[in-house]
Design an enzyme around this catalytic site. Sequence first.
Site, PDB file in Angstrom:
ATOM      1  N   GLU A 173       0.700  -1.409  -0.042  1.00  0.00           N
ATOM      2  CA  GLU A 173       0.086   0.019   0.193  1.00  0.00           C
ATOM      3  C   GLU A 173       0.764   1.227  -0.106  1.00  0.00           C
ATOM      4  OE1 GLU A 173      -3.587   0.166   2.373  1.00  0.00           O
ATOM      5  OE2 GLU A 173      -4.276  -1.763   1.762  1.00  0.00           O
TER       6      GLU A 173
HETATM    7  C1  LIG Z   1       2.800  -9.459   0.783  1.00  0.00           C
HETATM    8  C2  LIG Z   1       2.208  -8.552  -0.448  1.00  0.00           C
HETATM    9  C3  LIG Z   1       0.889  -8.452  -0.787  1.00  0.00           C
HETATM   10  C4  LIG Z   1       0.878  -7.438  -1.910  1.00  0.00           C
HETATM   11  N1  LIG Z   1      -0.399  -7.530  -2.295  1.00  0.00           N
HETATM   12  C5  LIG Z   1      -0.751  -6.826  -3.496  1.00  0.00           C
HETATM   13  C6  LIG Z   1      -2.174  -6.906  -4.120  1.00  0.00           C
HETATM   14  O1  LIG Z   1      -3.055  -7.456  -3.581  1.00  0.00           O
HETATM   15  N2  LIG Z   1      -2.368  -6.105  -5.478  1.00  0.00           N
HETATM   16  C7  LIG Z   1      -1.266  -5.609  -5.839  1.00  0.00           C
HETATM   17  O2  LIG Z   1      -1.452  -4.940  -6.985  1.00  0.00           O
HETATM   18  N3  LIG Z   1      -0.116  -5.442  -5.377  1.00  0.00           N
HETATM   19  C8  LIG Z   1       0.434  -6.194  -4.304  1.00  0.00           C
HETATM   20  N4  LIG Z   1       1.441  -5.945  -3.483  1.00  0.00           N
HETATM   21  C9  LIG Z   1       2.274  -5.194  -4.261  1.00  0.00           C
HETATM   22  C10 LIG Z   1       2.967  -3.974  -3.347  1.00  0.00           C
HETATM   23  O3  LIG Z   1       2.126  -3.019  -3.467  1.00  0.00           O
HETATM   24  C11 LIG Z   1       4.631  -3.614  -3.987  1.00  0.00           C
HETATM   25  O4  LIG Z   1       5.379  -4.554  -3.514  1.00  0.00           O
HETATM   26  C12 LIG Z   1       4.896  -1.938  -3.757  1.00  0.00           C
HETATM   27  O5  LIG Z   1       3.794  -1.323  -4.217  1.00  0.00           O
HETATM   28  C13 LIG Z   1       6.035  -1.856  -3.916  1.00  0.00           C
HETATM   29  O6  LIG Z   1       6.550  -2.439  -5.158  1.00  0.00           O
HETATM   30  P1  LIG Z   1       8.087  -3.435  -5.183  1.00  0.00           P
HETATM   31  O7  LIG Z   1       7.920  -4.430  -4.220  1.00  0.00           O
HETATM   32  O8  LIG Z   1       8.149  -3.826  -6.683  1.00  0.00           O
HETATM   33  O9  LIG Z   1       9.198  -2.453  -4.843  1.00  0.00           O
HETATM   34  P2  LIG Z   1       9.902  -1.276  -5.730  1.00  0.00           P
HETATM   35  O10 LIG Z   1       8.896  -0.384  -6.251  1.00  0.00           O
HETATM   36  O11 LIG Z   1      10.999  -1.617  -6.386  1.00  0.00           O
HETATM   37  O12 LIG Z   1      10.493  -0.496  -4.615  1.00  0.00           O
HETATM   38  C14 LIG Z   1      11.900  -0.734  -4.036  1.00  0.00           C
HETATM   39  C15 LIG Z   1      12.258   0.218  -3.169  1.00  0.00           C
HETATM   40  O13 LIG Z   1      12.324   1.837  -3.636  1.00  0.00           O
HETATM   41  C16 LIG Z   1      11.509   2.506  -3.176  1.00  0.00           C
HETATM   42  N5  LIG Z   1      11.210   3.544  -3.995  1.00  0.00           N
HETATM   43  C17 LIG Z   1      10.727   3.247  -5.250  1.00  0.00           C
HETATM   44  N6  LIG Z   1      10.198   4.548  -5.881  1.00  0.00           N
HETATM   45  C18 LIG Z   1      10.962   5.472  -5.140  1.00  0.00           C
HETATM   46  C19 LIG Z   1      10.844   6.804  -5.250  1.00  0.00           C
HETATM   47  N7  LIG Z   1      10.464   7.501  -6.327  1.00  0.00           N
HETATM   48  N8  LIG Z   1      11.325   7.647  -4.001  1.00  0.00           N
HETATM   49  C20 LIG Z   1      11.712   6.999  -3.102  1.00  0.00           C
HETATM   50  N9  LIG Z   1      11.859   5.466  -2.879  1.00  0.00           N
HETATM   51  C21 LIG Z   1      11.336   4.867  -3.956  1.00  0.00           C
HETATM   52  C22 LIG Z   1      10.483   1.739  -2.148  1.00  0.00           C
HETATM   53  O14 LIG Z   1      10.061   2.727  -1.166  1.00  0.00           O
HETATM   54  C23 LIG Z   1      11.136   0.477  -1.859  1.00  0.00           C
HETATM   55  O15 LIG Z   1      11.788   0.815  -0.577  1.00  0.00           O
HETATM   56  C24 LIG Z   1       1.904  -6.766  -2.704  1.00  0.00           C
HETATM   57  C25 LIG Z   1       3.331  -7.051  -1.979  1.00  0.00           C
HETATM   58  C26 LIG Z   1       3.338  -7.835  -1.131  1.00  0.00           C
HETATM   59  C27 LIG Z   1       4.867  -7.982  -0.887  1.00  0.00           C
END
Ligand SMILES: Cc1cc2nc3c(=O)[nH]c(=O)nc-3n(C[C@H](O)[C@H](O)[C@H](O)COP(=O)(O)OP(=O)(O)OC[C@H]3O[C@@H](n4cnc5c(N)ncnc54)[C@H](O)[C@@H]3O)c2cc1C
Length: 784
Positions: free
Chosen positions: A460
């Site tokens: 989220e």
């Molecule tokens: C257990 C779990 C349940 C989930 N459930 C759902 C679901 O039901 N439906 C769905 O669609 N998604 C779901 N997600 C996805 C979740 O919303 C994403 O994991 C999240 O949006 C982050 O994406 P990422 O994990 O690819 O991290 P990345 O986007 O790769 O980010 C990596 C790091 O970089 C940081 N970062 C990225 N961009 C910036 C920026 N511009 N400035 C500063 N920091 C930045 C992030 O904060 C993070 O620390 C789920 C994820 C998990 C792990």
Amino acid sequence: MFDNTIPLLGVLALVALAGLLTLRPLRRAVLTRSIFSAYRKVLPQMSDTERDALEAGTVWWEGELFQGKPDWRKLHAYPVPTLTAEEQSFLDKECEEACRLVDDWKVTHELYDLPHEAWRYIKDKGFLGMIIPKKYGGLEFSAYAHSQVVTKLSTRSSALSVSVMVPNSLGPAELLLHYGTEEQKNHYLPRLAKGIEVPAFALTSPWAGSDAASIPDSGVVCKGIYQGKEVLGMRVSWDKRYITLAPVCTVFGLAFHLYDPDGLLGDKKHIGITCALVPYDHPGVDTGRRHFPLNAMFMNGPTRGKEVFMPLDFIIGGPAMAGQGWRMLMECLAAGRSISLPSSNTGMAQMTARAVGGYARVRSQFKMAVGKFEGVEEALTRIGAYTYMMDAVRKMTAGAVDLGEKPSVVSAIAKYHVTERARVVVNDGMDVIGGKGICLGPSNFLGRAYQQIPVAITVEGANILTRSLIIFGQGAIRCHPYLLPEMRAAQNPDVRQGLVDFDRALFGHIGFTVKNGWRAFRQGLTGSHFVTVNTDVAPEMKRYYQQLTRFSAAFAFLSDVSLLVLGGSVKRREKLSARLGDILAQMYLISCTLKRYEAEGRKKEDAPLAHWAIWDAMYKAQQAFDGVIANFPVRFIAAVVNRLIFPWGHPYVVPSDEVGHQVAKALIAPSATRDRLTAECYLPLQENEPVGAIELALKATLEAEQIEAKIRAAEKDGRFDGNPQANVRDIAIVAFEAGVINAAEYEVMKRRNHLRDIVVRVDDFPFDYGVATANKPADDRMAA
Ligand SMILES: Cc1cc2nc3c(=O)[nH]c(=O)nc-3n(C[C@H](O)[C@H](O)[C@H](O)COP(=O)(O)OP(=O)(O)OC[C@H]3O[C@@H](n4cnc5c(N)ncnc54)[C@H](O)[C@@H]3O)c2cc1C
């Protein structure tokens, strides 16, 4: 002569300039026009998705904090959320029963899923349809009731709470309620309400996580065959991961970019992000595989599809809503984000406060309850005070949703700061209980919560992004009274009208900044002692209202100076933006805590919890001010701002140890304060329940303390010298046999020892437990 003339000329020039500035047409022609054209050039172009994200939701209490002069009457006039009799009964009966049906160790280690009867129960009792109106068969709970349910379930099992939380958060039900066609609502909502359909929402892709608007998943408008007939539809390909409930869902919301190269829907070739509702058994849909998110065991997994044809009727809201998906998501994000994670993480904190506090009294080392050592007290203090504040934040934020707000900034603050505090609380809890938290097994009550923390941090809106980009980035634009009007004026295609609007906003803005700067300086000079608090507040809390008013003016001023100096680059200067967001966020957390203290009737016994939490947050806000000022790119301006904001230096030091001591004390003995702090905690009072056993052991420990003191005194007098049984485990029997304690007292000690032993016990398993058959050692260790 010169000495007199120069000031006089200066005054005349200022008067002339002030006169000029009041003549609007002249001012516009001479001054504003050139600023306007320069501003139009530097204003970064905003994409539609950025604009939707920025403009989504409403501004609430954070707007007051942002503008430098919070109206405390407003804060206290917000109604305190309450439950209806039906909601209260649901919490007392259905939630208790759902918790009873789930044994977290079994779920996470043996079943790898919720037990069937728990799934059945939560579906039948409507847990998955709390946000669905009664006319569709849902429970139609308030946001507050929804938050109470999630909080309670989270004190028992994350798999349970997440499985309930997700269908009630941003996803099919919520999107249908707001944007669905009548037909879609009538079909799906009654089925979702009763768990006949299990929903999921699929946005995230391997290539687009935080930057979700860049998903590569796409659909192309075309004709195809659906249910034996040729219809207009879309051929959609997607590859999604991390989708909660996807492996067991029966229908899922799917977000993808929709293209119309042949102009079948109109002349727009890239229609934009679109949300469709896709049944899991639709031909070509691939769901069913799962991930293992840190052993939580709520269902989560990928979904894929290649060139899957689906009719346009699958689009939520029908073809008219094609391309509106991003706006829909942004508009609905705030409600779920205000409730789900703030509630689940507060639940975790409540359980930690209750169980770790009790454990710290039951567990003794060096002949003293570990919770009485000052070092342990420090950790207990954070656990108690943060839990108090987190609960205040989740209640006030859910209350905002019930008032009809879609609090986009506040929900981001609540999500980030409650989950970050939960991380501290659970970590501290782990430190306090030592090895007991580390060895997994049925009697470990905290290890799984510890594993779960990174999930809350990531979903989220991952926390780093939320802090660095959203809280201030969105907060500044949404809450500032002049920033958005200036931007809108600069983007107005009618340039003449744009100039008029810009002029009005710009000079309003200048007045606003000057007033806040002056107010911050004046209040800093007088230590904010003369700030009037415009409503009746608890006298013991009054200074915080005054200090917060001062910090609010200082923050408004610092924000404006930062925006003036950094302009659009503030978006890239994430460290500064994050710290500015921290100040706003701490002020929000403090407001919630003050509101809670009032709402609960100014309970003096709870005051240490509020004092410590607020004091700590004020100190953190002050540190964030420092962080901005120390790293401000223009050093001269930084020095001036520092002098203005903190003319006598810093008003805050770390919270006092004495207040911390009071907080820790409240955690290690039964009291009304402890009950209020952990009100939603599921507490089965049974010896075979790890948290319940701690409750029983705590009571027994307190009953035995006087008797134990007697035994210790006899020991000091040398009455048991040379008796090998006079050890930490068996000394009670020695004391009884020596006549130091009577039979009744010995019974009390025996019961205490029995419960203590249950509480401190950790599980052990056969040495080849869980080892794969292929890797099983030979029968005999020696033979290996
Ligand atoms: C257990 C779990 C349940 C989930 N459930 C759902 C679901 O039901 N439906 C769905 O669609 N998604 C779901 N997600 C996805 C979740 O919303 C994403 O994991 C999240 O949006 C982050 O994406 P990422 O994990 O690819 O991290 P990345 O986007 O790769 O980010 C990596 C790091 O970089 C940081 N970062 C990225 N961009 C910036 C920026 N511009 N400035 C500063 N920091 C930045 C992030 O904060 C993070 O620390 C789920 C994820 C998990 C792990």
